[in-house]
Enzyme design. Structure first.
Site: not given
Length: 183
Positions: A44-46
């Site tokens: 899950l992207d930052r």
């Protein structure tokens, strides 16, 4: 027996246990999770928030993360602009991205969900409206949801993964985790 942990990943946290970047240290999973031997099943992207699953079982990790198993992932997406029926239909049919056409998504416009405040807050501009979508995909390309909404003219402002398969964020505050039985 395999362990499965549901974690509500806050905004600006890397979905890994270490940060190998040079410069200021960034928040990682190790700042929140002290369970030895578990690893994220997917990413899950930052700049995204929400459900991240962690397990100590490699086969379960593959079943969750591998697009071949088509496990649905549902996102609550705040987009810039007022989405229209034509753009939602394009998402439902599949969108042309640089790496090919996406699989059809399930998408509907929804009322603003009751979520925790984001820190920092999403930028607000009086002159530019926004709306929320519930979008479900069955693949997991890099930054796919953001690229899909941008491709139909509605850049993503906030992205919260609500569920993966039958597992959801329901009742899970940001930065907290819950271990669940695996059947």
């Amino acid at each position: 027996m395999a362990r499965l942990i549901l974690f509500n990943k806050p905004y600006d946290v890397l979905s890994q246990f270490t940060d190998s970047s040079i410069g200021a240290a960034r928040a990682t999973l190790s700042d929140f999770i002290a369970v030895p031997g578990v690893y994220p099943a997917g990413r899950l992207d930052r700049d995204s928030e929400g459900l991240l699953l962690l397990t100590d079982d490699g086969r379960l990790q593959a079943r969750i993360a591998d697009p071949r198993f088509k496990l649905p992932k549902t996102y609550l997406v705040q987009v810039e602009g007022e989405s229209d029926a034509a753009s939602l239909d394009r998402l439902r049919q599949g969108v042309e991205l640089k790496d090919g056409i996406t699989r059809p998504a399930e998408v509907e416009r929804i009322a603003a969900p009751e979520l925790w405040p984001r820190d920092p807050p999403v930028r607000f501009r009086k002159s530019v409206p926004d709306c929320w979508l519930r979008l479900t995909i069955r693949e997991g390309r890099n930054r796919q949801v953001r690229r899909m909404t941008a491709a139909v003219g509605y850049p993503t402002l906030r992205l919260v993964r609500w569920s993966i398969g039958a597992w959801t964020l329901d009742g899970l505050a940001p930065g907290t985790l819950r271990e669940v039985a695996v059947g």
